[in-house]
Scaffold this motif. Structure first.
Motif, PDB file in Angstrom:
ATOM      1  N   ILE A 181       0.624   5.735   5.095  1.00 44.49           N
ATOM      2  CA  ILE A 181      -0.340   4.060   5.441  1.00 44.49           C
ATOM      3  C   ILE A 181      -1.515   4.623   4.633  1.00 44.49           C
ATOM      4  CG2 ILE A 181      -0.818   2.348   7.745  1.00 44.49           C
ATOM      5  CD1 ILE A 181       2.193   3.028   8.131  1.00 44.49           C
ATOM      6  N   ASN A 182      -2.021   5.998   5.707  1.00 48.13           N
ATOM      7  CA  ASN A 182      -3.502   6.256   5.978  1.00 48.13           C
ATOM      8  C   ASN A 182      -4.033   5.935   4.064  1.00 48.13           C
ATOM      9  OD1 ASN A 182      -6.144   7.460   7.830  1.00 48.13           O
ATOM     10  ND2 ASN A 182      -5.655   8.723   5.193  1.00 48.13           N
ATOM     11  N   VAL A 183      -3.336   6.149   3.927  1.00 47.23           N
ATOM     12  CA  VAL A 183      -4.032   6.377   2.126  1.00 47.23           C
ATOM     13  C   VAL A 183      -3.938   5.058   1.929  1.00 47.23           C
ATOM     14  CG1 VAL A 183      -3.430   7.493  -0.323  1.00 47.23           C
ATOM     15  CG2 VAL A 183      -2.575   8.519   0.813  1.00 47.23           C
ATOM     16  N   MET A 184      -3.506   4.160   2.185  1.00 44.45           N
ATOM     17  CA  MET A 184      -3.473   2.916   1.645  1.00 44.45           C
ATOM     18  C   MET A 184      -4.697   1.918   1.928  1.00 44.45           C
ATOM     19  SD  MET A 184       0.672   1.616   0.858  1.00 44.45           S
ATOM     20  CE  MET A 184       1.540   1.606   2.781  1.00 44.45           C
ATOM     21  N   GLN A 185      -4.690   2.594   3.162  1.00 41.08           N
ATOM     22  CA  GLN A 185      -5.728   1.789   3.976  1.00 41.08           C
ATOM     23  C   GLN A 185      -7.005   2.825   3.541  1.00 41.08           C
ATOM     24  OE1 GLN A 185      -4.714   2.823   8.132  1.00 41.08           O
ATOM     25  NE2 GLN A 185      -4.031   0.574   8.545  1.00 41.08           N
ATOM     26  N   LEU A 186      -7.238   3.310   2.802  1.00 39.54           N
ATOM     27  CA  LEU A 186      -8.230   4.359   2.483  1.00 39.54           C
ATOM     28  C   LEU A 186      -8.470   3.939   0.952  1.00 39.54           C
ATOM     29  CD1 LEU A 186      -8.251   8.169   3.605  1.00 39.54           C
ATOM     30  CD2 LEU A 186      -9.739   6.414   4.693  1.00 39.54           C
ATOM     31  N   SER A 187      -7.505   3.555   0.238  1.00 38.08           N
ATOM     32  CA  SER A 187      -7.181   3.228  -1.149  1.00 38.08           C
ATOM     33  C   SER A 187      -8.062   1.326  -0.533  1.00 38.08           C
ATOM     34  CB  SER A 187      -6.146   2.571  -1.139  1.00 38.08           C
ATOM     35  OG  SER A 187      -5.621   3.513  -1.712  1.00 38.08           O
ATOM     36  N   ASP A 188      -7.955   0.091  -0.124  1.00 43.81           N
ATOM     37  CA  ASP A 188      -8.917  -0.468  -0.113  1.00 43.81           C
ATOM     38  C   ASP A 188     -10.789  -0.353   0.547  1.00 43.81           C
ATOM     39  OD1 ASP A 188      -9.193  -2.956   1.236  1.00 43.81           O
ATOM     40  OD2 ASP A 188      -8.854  -2.688   2.824  1.00 43.81           O
ATOM     41  N   ALA A 223      -2.665  11.988   0.076  1.00 49.15           N
ATOM     42  CA  ALA A 223      -3.604  11.437  -1.303  1.00 49.15           C
ATOM     43  C   ALA A 223      -2.998  12.117  -2.811  1.00 49.15           C
ATOM     44  CB  ALA A 223      -5.182  10.861  -1.002  1.00 49.15           C
ATOM     45  N   PRO A 224      -3.112  13.010  -3.323  1.00 45.90           N
ATOM     46  CA  PRO A 224      -3.239  13.535  -4.240  1.00 45.90           C
ATOM     47  C   PRO A 224      -1.850  13.096  -5.164  1.00 45.90           C
ATOM     48  CG  PRO A 224      -4.532  15.242  -3.447  1.00 45.90           C
ATOM     49  CD  PRO A 224      -4.458  14.479  -2.114  1.00 45.90           C
ATOM     50  N   ALA A 225      -0.414  13.405  -4.316  1.00 44.87           N
ATOM     51  CA  ALA A 225       0.756  13.527  -4.043  1.00 44.87           C
ATOM     52  C   ALA A 225       1.174  11.948  -4.538  1.00 44.87           C
ATOM     53  CB  ALA A 225       1.512  13.959  -2.641  1.00 44.87           C
ATOM     54  N   VAL A 226       0.100  11.321  -3.804  1.00 40.66           N
ATOM     55  CA  VAL A 226       0.090   9.371  -4.287  1.00 40.66           C
ATOM     56  C   VAL A 226      -0.239   9.037  -5.707  1.00 40.66           C
ATOM     57  CG1 VAL A 226      -0.083   7.017  -3.944  1.00 40.66           C
ATOM     58  CG2 VAL A 226       0.188   9.210  -1.969  1.00 40.66           C
ATOM     59  N   ASP A 227      -1.592   9.590  -5.408  1.00 41.31           N
ATOM     60  CA  ASP A 227      -2.250   9.471  -7.136  1.00 41.31           C
ATOM     61  C   ASP A 227      -0.730   9.908  -8.236  1.00 41.31           C
ATOM     62  OD1 ASP A 227      -4.451   8.562  -8.707  1.00 41.31           O
ATOM     63  OD2 ASP A 227      -4.753  10.692  -9.098  1.00 41.31           O
ATOM     64  N   GLU A 228      -0.553  11.020  -7.817  1.00 40.25           N
ATOM     65  CA  GLU A 228       0.822  12.056  -8.659  1.00 40.25           C
ATOM     66  C   GLU A 228       1.953  11.026  -9.251  1.00 40.25           C
ATOM     67  OE1 GLU A 228       1.469  15.838  -7.501  1.00 40.25           O
ATOM     68  OE2 GLU A 228      -0.340  16.071  -8.212  1.00 40.25           O
ATOM     69  N   ASN A 229       1.946   9.967  -7.844  1.00 40.10           N
ATOM     70  CA  ASN A 229       3.319   8.819  -8.011  1.00 40.10           C
ATOM     71  C   ASN A 229       2.781   7.817  -8.871  1.00 40.10           C
ATOM     72  OD1 ASN A 229       5.782  10.920  -7.579  1.00 40.10           O
ATOM     73  ND2 ASN A 229       4.245  11.397  -6.191  1.00 40.10           N
ATOM     74  N   HIS A 281       9.953   8.175  -3.091  1.00 39.33           N
ATOM     75  CA  HIS A 281      11.158   8.928  -2.646  1.00 39.33           C
ATOM     76  C   HIS A 281      10.435  10.454  -2.609  1.00 39.33           C
ATOM     77  CE1 HIS A 281      11.565   8.965  -7.757  1.00 39.33           C
ATOM     78  NE2 HIS A 281      12.439   9.944  -6.894  1.00 39.33           N
ATOM     79  N   ARG A 282       9.448  10.493  -3.617  1.00 40.64           N
ATOM     80  CA  ARG A 282       8.938  11.842  -4.004  1.00 40.64           C
ATOM     81  C   ARG A 282       7.848  12.667  -3.099  1.00 40.64           C
ATOM     82  NH1 ARG A 282      11.665  15.484  -7.588  1.00 40.64           N
ATOM     83  NH2 ARG A 282       8.936  16.509  -7.876  1.00 40.64           N
ATOM     84  N   LEU A 283       7.703  11.628  -2.257  1.00 44.31           N
ATOM     85  CA  LEU A 283       6.198  11.673  -1.248  1.00 44.31           C
ATOM     86  C   LEU A 283       6.650  12.634   0.018  1.00 44.31           C
ATOM     87  CD1 LEU A 283       3.988   8.084  -1.517  1.00 44.31           C
ATOM     88  CD2 LEU A 283       4.534  10.417  -2.418  1.00 44.31           C
ATOM     89  N   PRO A 284       8.109  12.274   0.167  1.00 47.28           N
ATOM     90  CA  PRO A 284       8.469  12.972   1.768  1.00 47.28           C
ATOM     91  C   PRO A 284       7.922  14.629   1.551  1.00 47.28           C
ATOM     92  CG  PRO A 284       9.395  11.015   1.917  1.00 47.28           C
ATOM     93  CD  PRO A 284       9.152  10.844   0.618  1.00 47.28           C
ATOM     94  N   ARG A 285       9.074  15.388   0.464  1.00 49.68           N
ATOM     95  CA  ARG A 285       8.739  16.808   0.406  1.00 49.68           C
ATOM     96  C   ARG A 285       7.219  17.023   0.016  1.00 49.68           C
ATOM     97  NH1 ARG A 285      11.457  20.663  -1.310  1.00 49.68           N
ATOM     98  NH2 ARG A 285      11.297  21.912  -2.652  1.00 49.68           N
ATOM     99  N   ALA A 286       6.169  16.366  -0.666  1.00 49.06           N
ATOM    100  CA  ALA A 286       4.740  16.699  -0.322  1.00 49.06           C
ATOM    101  C   ALA A 286       3.883  16.618   0.854  1.00 49.06           C
ATOM    102  CB  ALA A 286       4.150  15.730  -1.573  1.00 49.06           C
ATOM    103  N   ASP A 287       4.642  15.468   1.398  1.00 42.48           N
ATOM    104  CA  ASP A 287       4.101  15.505   3.183  1.00 42.48           C
ATOM    105  C   ASP A 287       4.174  16.783   3.623  1.00 42.48           C
ATOM    106  OD1 ASP A 287       2.873  14.440   4.995  1.00 42.48           O
ATOM    107  OD2 ASP A 287       4.705  13.106   5.612  1.00 42.48           O
ATOM    108  N   TRP A 288       6.314  17.195   3.721  1.00 42.65           N
ATOM    109  CA  TRP A 288       5.965  18.099   4.211  1.00 42.65           C
ATOM    110  C   TRP A 288       5.602  19.801   4.114  1.00 42.65           C
ATOM    111  CZ3 TRP A 288       8.587  22.704   2.697  1.00 42.65           C
ATOM    112  CH2 TRP A 288       9.326  23.432   3.514  1.00 42.65           C
ATOM    113  N   ALA A 289       5.150  19.657   2.108  1.00 44.80           N
ATOM    114  CA  ALA A 289       4.362  21.351   1.849  1.00 44.80           C
ATOM    115  C   ALA A 289       3.018  20.522   2.354  1.00 44.80           C
ATOM    116  CB  ALA A 289       5.026  21.251   0.446  1.00 44.80           C
TER     117      ALA A 289
END
Length: 300
Positions: A118-125, A79-85, A63-71
């Motif tokens: 989805i892009n972050v998840m695919q790059l993680s793979d 990716a950095p926001a995903v990593d933080e969560n 739930h924290r990712l939409p705000r990070a995506d907007w900012a």
């Protein structure tokens, strides 16, 4: 590999996805994408310390990712926001979780965030060697279609494999029938290799009989072990011999098989795309098809 797990009812999606993550010998990112809300933060993750003095509270999760995506700027990655969560799934550094929503009311805010996530998840793979398991929860169907806001539809569409979790009970199989039709209509575009079954042996029907009845390939079979399943979801002290239990052995073995299937399907798609992009290859294929057709007619 991006594998999405769903069910027609609450049929063990989180337990199955978490067991596969814990059993894997490869690095794993488990994404809790059930839009009705995540449950691991209230169970297994309570006993998985971060090692950094952090506390798993409402400030960490999907739930924290939409705000990070907007900012973020246009050239910046999510990716950095995903990593933080992310949160450790166990004591290793190779199994991590993106905890789910804390309220279903947060689901609509993800509408514009899915493509970047989805892009972050695919790059993680593809770049970091992580298997990505997406717990997509229970399907919500509206007038014969997947509800656009209450399902992670784009994740399902982009997954290498979609596993429909079914128990070997009459009720579970009956509910799975319409779910199969919806998934085939919206996800696979005629490519049945994308859709498979994960069967939990918690009933009277053999797993292969369930797959035959639904007309879907059987990709994984997990035994019903209440003690082990309870630990996977609720946490606490693992049962004695947990790592060597039938559940974990099956999760490890079938996880490997699903990964191999996903790899073969990805190669098949890439080969098809390469042929479509090359006029020379397409021309050769057309000539070969024409020659085969002429040969059949001449022998008819």
């Amino acid at each position: 590999m991006l594998t999405a797990l769903v069910s027609a009812k609450s049929d063990g999606v989180t337990t199955s996805a978490t067991a596969m993550a814990l059993a894997s010998s490869r690095p794993v990112l488990l994404a809790e994408l059930d839009l009705s809300g995540g449950t691991l933060r209230h169970g297994l993750l309570r006993h998985a310390p971060s090692g950094e003095g952090r506390v798993l509270d409402g400030r960490i999760g999907l739930h924290r990712l939409p705000r990070a995506d907007w900012a973020r700027g246009e050239s910046e990655s999510l990716a950095p926001a995903v990593d933080e969560n992310l949160w450790p799934l166990d004591g290793s550094d190779s199994r991590v979780v993106l905890p789910g929503l804390t309220s279903p009311a947060q689901a609509p805010s993800l509408a514009h965030t899915w493509p970047e996530l989805i892009n972050v998840m695919q790059l993680s793979d593809q770049q970091h060697g992580f298997d990505v398991l997406a717990d997509c929860g229970r399907l919500v169907v509206d007038r014969g279609r997947l509800h656009a806001e209450l399902n992670p539809v784009q994740v399902l569409q982009q997954a290498d494999v979609v596993l429909l979790v079914v128990r070997t009970t009459e009720a579970s199989v009956a509910l799975a029938h319409p779910a199969v039709q919806v998934l085939r209509q919206e996800l696979t575009a005629g490519d049945d290799a994308a859709l498979g079954l994960l069967v939990i042996e918690d009933g009277t029907y053999p797993a292969q009989e369930v797959a035959d009845a639904l007309g879907v390939a059987l990709r994984a079979v997990l035994p019903f072990e209440p003690r082990e399943a309870d630990y996977v979801t609720a946490g606490g002290h693992p049962p004695r011999g947990f790592i060597r239990s039938k559940l974990m052995r099956a999760a490890r073995s079938y996880g490997d098989q699903v990964r191999e299937h996903a790899h073969r399907r990805r190669l098949h798609i890439r080969m098809g795309a390469a042929q479509a992009m090359s006029p020379q290859v397409a021309s050769v294929a057309q000539r070969v098809a024409a020659q085969r057709g002429a040969g059949v007619r001449s022998h008819g």
